[in-house]
Design a protein around this motif. Structure first.
Motif, PDB file in Angstrom:
ATOM      1  N   PRO A  51      52.944  -2.755  61.331  1.00 33.23           N
ATOM      2  CA  PRO A  51      51.566  -3.688  61.643  1.00 33.23           C
ATOM      3  C   PRO A  51      50.896  -2.952  62.459  1.00 33.23           C
ATOM      4  N   ALA A  52      51.178  -2.293  63.676  1.00 31.49           N
ATOM      5  CA  ALA A  52      49.653  -2.330  64.382  1.00 31.49           C
ATOM      6  C   ALA A  52      49.833  -0.855  63.455  1.00 31.49           C
ATOM      7  N   GLU A  53      50.163   0.109  63.379  1.00 29.37           N
ATOM      8  CA  GLU A  53      50.300   0.878  63.044  1.00 29.37           C
ATOM      9  C   GLU A  53      49.470   0.456  61.422  1.00 29.37           C
ATOM     10  N   TYR A  54      49.625   0.026  60.637  1.00 32.19           N
ATOM     11  CA  TYR A  54      48.807  -0.161  59.177  1.00 32.19           C
ATOM     12  C   TYR A  54      47.633  -0.886  59.192  1.00 32.19           C
ATOM     13  N   HIS A  55      47.718  -1.138  60.464  1.00 32.62           N
ATOM     14  CA  HIS A  55      46.340  -2.490  60.852  1.00 32.62           C
ATOM     15  C   HIS A  55      44.877  -0.664  60.964  1.00 32.62           C
ATOM     16  N   ILE A  56      46.034   0.066  62.069  1.00 30.84           N
ATOM     17  CA  ILE A  56      44.676   1.078  62.863  1.00 30.84           C
ATOM     18  C   ILE A  56      44.789   2.331  61.085  1.00 30.84           C
ATOM     19  N   LEU A  57      46.027   2.360  60.350  1.00 32.67           N
ATOM     20  CA  LEU A  57      45.623   3.332  59.504  1.00 32.67           C
ATOM     21  C   LEU A  57      45.187   3.683  58.994  1.00 32.67           C
ATOM     22  N   ILE A  58      45.832   1.631  57.896  1.00 35.12           N
ATOM     23  CA  ILE A  58      45.033   2.115  56.899  1.00 35.12           C
ATOM     24  C   ILE A  58      44.068   0.640  56.686  1.00 35.12           C
TER      25      ILE A  58
END
Length: 166
Positions: A51-58
């Motif tokens: 979820p953290a990666e998705y929030h930042i990257l996408i």
């Protein structure tokens, strides 16, 4: 006069549903799908990213300052995109900026791509992964003067660290 006011309100109501009102995620996903070597749907990204990666990257989010374990990495190695593992930065170009995010004075050639971001009411230079288009962070002109003078301010959740092997 009432008809004129009614017509004006009708035009305003219809214009609120324009494509300009699409969420950043919807717009980003469509742009990424058509422009980058690695492209996935939002559902596919959600399956492979935290979820953290998705929030930042996408979603082009920003992590809290001083929250990334990558701030303290000093051993030789390579920082890669958390979404597609494109090589982005080397430890040798990392410096302690005091800002709370991993900072670099230069990227690995071909690893990043620049764009612009006006979400805060002014335009900033935005850094994306050159392979998948994921949002990494921003570029500032307050880096080390003895090198490039640039500061690539990168969200730690947008990257993974791969140590060099001896």
């Amino acid at each position: 006069m009432k008809n004129l006011i009614f017509a004006f309100l009708a035009v305003v109501a219809v214009s609120c549903n324009s494509s300009a009102q699409k969420s950043d995620t919807e717009t980003n996903s469509k742009e990424v799908a058509s422009k980058y070597e690695v492209s996935k749907t939002d559902a596919e990204w959600k399956e492979i990213l935290t979820p953290a990666e998705y929030h930042i990257l996408i979603e082009a989010g920003t992590e809290r300052p001083f929250s990334s374990e990558l701030n303290n990495v000093k051993e030789p190695g390579t920082f890669v995109c958390a979404a597609c593992e494109t090589k982005l930065y080397k430890t040798e170009h990392k410096f302690m900026s005091g800002t709370g995010w991993p900072s670099f004075d230069r990227a690995i050639e071909g690893g990043i791509e620049m764009g612009s971001d006006s979400k805060l009411g002014y335009t900033r230079d935005e850094i994306h992964c050159g392979t998948c288009g994921g949002h990494l962070g921003h570029l500032f002109n307050d880096g080390p003067r003895e090198t490039t003078g640039k500061r690539h301010c990168i969200n730690g959740d947008a990257m993974k660290f791969i140590p060099d092997t001896k």
